[in-house]
Scaffold this active site. Structure first.
Site: not given
Length: 492
Positions: A130, A386-389, A398, A463
């Protein structure tokens, strides 16, 4: 008597000079390189990532006040804002935890001298070739007074650091092979021996930079314009390129192609998200109806572990490290791929026998105060974020998917949770996603844009960055567990 120029006047003069330098052409006051007589660097890349459209990353920092505030604090502390932070800006809660931990490891009071910390960062990043992280820490190493001779190669560094080479190699590629004898060799090396506190600090740094190399390759992070590999002095190939773009590090390349490339879906991915959501719902119903026996759960784990060994990480040719990188570590042929080809057995590490929560956390906190707490918060942040999407769907739980991703990575490292049904992994993670996960976690230098684009094609870039945070933290925790277990065995 001469009068000193007031600081404010000096700053104003500098600003005026820079402003005049960039104000020169008909449209954007084009600058004539011939008039100046200097070579002007041109950015090689567009934005912080080769995989994510630049507009999308910059949009986040403009609209989110919390992210902007974190960026300002990071710049004030380090005098720079690196591209890793810009990409992590999709998730400001996590970024805050990450930067706080990294700052503590590198700059606050601790067992190791500052130049040792940066040199260990170089050693760890070099194991995965790297160059982005290596170059970052070469500069930091020199700034804190590190001896330039050490940068000629590991053999020029003190014997004490050279002895870390074996630990670095095993942790990066096959941490399950680490034993208490490796630990003993470091702690009882006579005049070159490590203290327990120093070793814990070194182990945390090694695992931090191995996993950060995974994130760097997994997100296609590009070097900043002032860094090696971030610029060129060759003339631009596009006639509309203007040197004024140097002001913000952007080229006049057409972003339209990037947007199309990431948004057009072929027919095969229509309904991908809906299918995944339906599987999650079905698995939840099966969980409620019946529970597999412990024997069956153990069998499913062994099957998944064996299958994970057969997932091919990359189709391209061998990645041969450059001399600039390979001089910082030994045995470049040693890697995860060698193990999978020989079909050796990865012994199962049962989480109830040695877990982060019950064992690792307290050991780190005892020998390196506050770091255990910071690491724990960072692990929890990545795991629970999480954004619950899911893509365009809202109000989605999720947790099942996040747990499958985390446990799959630990499964590849031989770590088993007795209360988890590993049959869920094959239901939720398809083959292209598994290839991406294994490549990024085990051989990150082989990660390609095609791999990044081939999984979850209907999902947002934010995401996918979240997935990369999960992969990075799960990998770091897996390495840490093996190292801390070996240290505990030595101590007892």
């Amino acid at each position: 008597m001469r009068h000193a120029v007031a600081p404010t006047q000096s700053v104003e003069n500098n600003c005026f000079a820079v402003t005049n330098l960039l104000k020169i052409c008909t449209y954007c006051e084009r600058l004539s390189k011939k008039d100046l007589g200097v070579r002007i660097p041109r950015p090689l890349g567009n934005g912080p990532s080769r995989f994510i459209p630049e507009k999308e990353i910059l949009h986040i920092s403009k609209v989110d006040t919390r992210t902007r505030s974190i960026f300002e604090d990071a710049f004030a502390a380090l005098g720079r804002l690196d591209n890793i932070s810009l990409v992590m800006g999709f998730h400001p809660q996590y970024l805050e935890s990450f930067l706080r931990t990294q700052h503590y490891l590198l700059q606050m009071d601790g067992p190791l001298a500052l130049h040792y910390r940066h040199y260990i960062g170089i050693m760890a990043a070099a194991r995965h070739q790297c160059s982005y992280l290596v170059n970052l820490h070469v500069n930091d190493f020199l700034q804190v007074g590190g001896d330039p001779k050490w940068l000629n190669g590991l053999n020029e560094a003190p014997q004490k650091l050279q002895q870390l080479g074996e630990l670095n190699k095993i942790l990066a590629h096959r941490p399950w092979l680490l034993t208490k004898e490796h630990i003993e060799g470091l702690l009882k090396a006579e005049e070159h021996s490590w203290s327990l506190a120093e070793l814990i600090h070194a182990v945390v740094l090694l695992t931090h930079y191995h996993s950060l190399a995974s994130f760097t390759f997994g997100c296609g992070i590009t070097p900043e314009i002032h860094c090696d590999g971030g610029h060129t002095f060759r003339p631009p190939s596009l006639s509309q390129y203007c040197v004024c773009d140097i002001a913000n590090g952007n080229g006049h390349l057409n972003h339209h192609d990037d947007w199309l490339g990431n948004q057009v879906m072929d027919g095969s991915v229509d309904g991908e998200v809906e299918v995944l959501m339906e599987r999650m719902k079905h698995l939840q119903e099966c969980r409620d109806d019946e529970e597999a026996s412990q024997e069956e759960m153990a069998t499913r784990f062994e099957r998944e572990k064996t299958e994970s060994m057969l997932v091919v990480t990359a189709e391209d040719e061998e990645c041969v490290p450059s001399r600039d990188i390979s001089r910082h570590f030994e045995d470049p042929s040693y890697g995860y791929k060698d193990f999978s080809r020989r079909g050796e057995h990865v012994p199962t590490f049962r989480a109830q026998d040695y877990s982060w929560e019950d064992h690792g956390y307290s050991l780190v906190n005892r020998l390196y105060p506050d770091v255990g707490q910071m690491l724990d918060e960072k692990f929890q942040m990545a795991y629970n974020l999480t954004y619950n999407t899911m893509a365009t769907h809202k109000d989605v739980d999720t947790s099942m998917l996040r747990r499958a991703i985390w446990n799959y990575i630990h499964c590849m490292f031989g770590i088993r949770y007795d209360d988890y049904d590993y049959g869920e992994i094959n239901q939720l993670l398809d083959r292209s996603f598994k290839i991406y996960i294994k490549t990024m976690v085990c051989s990150p230098e082989k990660t390609t844009k095609r791999m990044y684009e081939s999984f979850w094609r209907q999902f947002q870039h934010s995401e996918k960055v979240h997935v990369n945070l999960l992969l990075m933290e799960a990998r770091m925790q897996a390495e840490l567990l093996y190292a801390l277990r070996a240290i505990t065995r030595y101590m007892t």
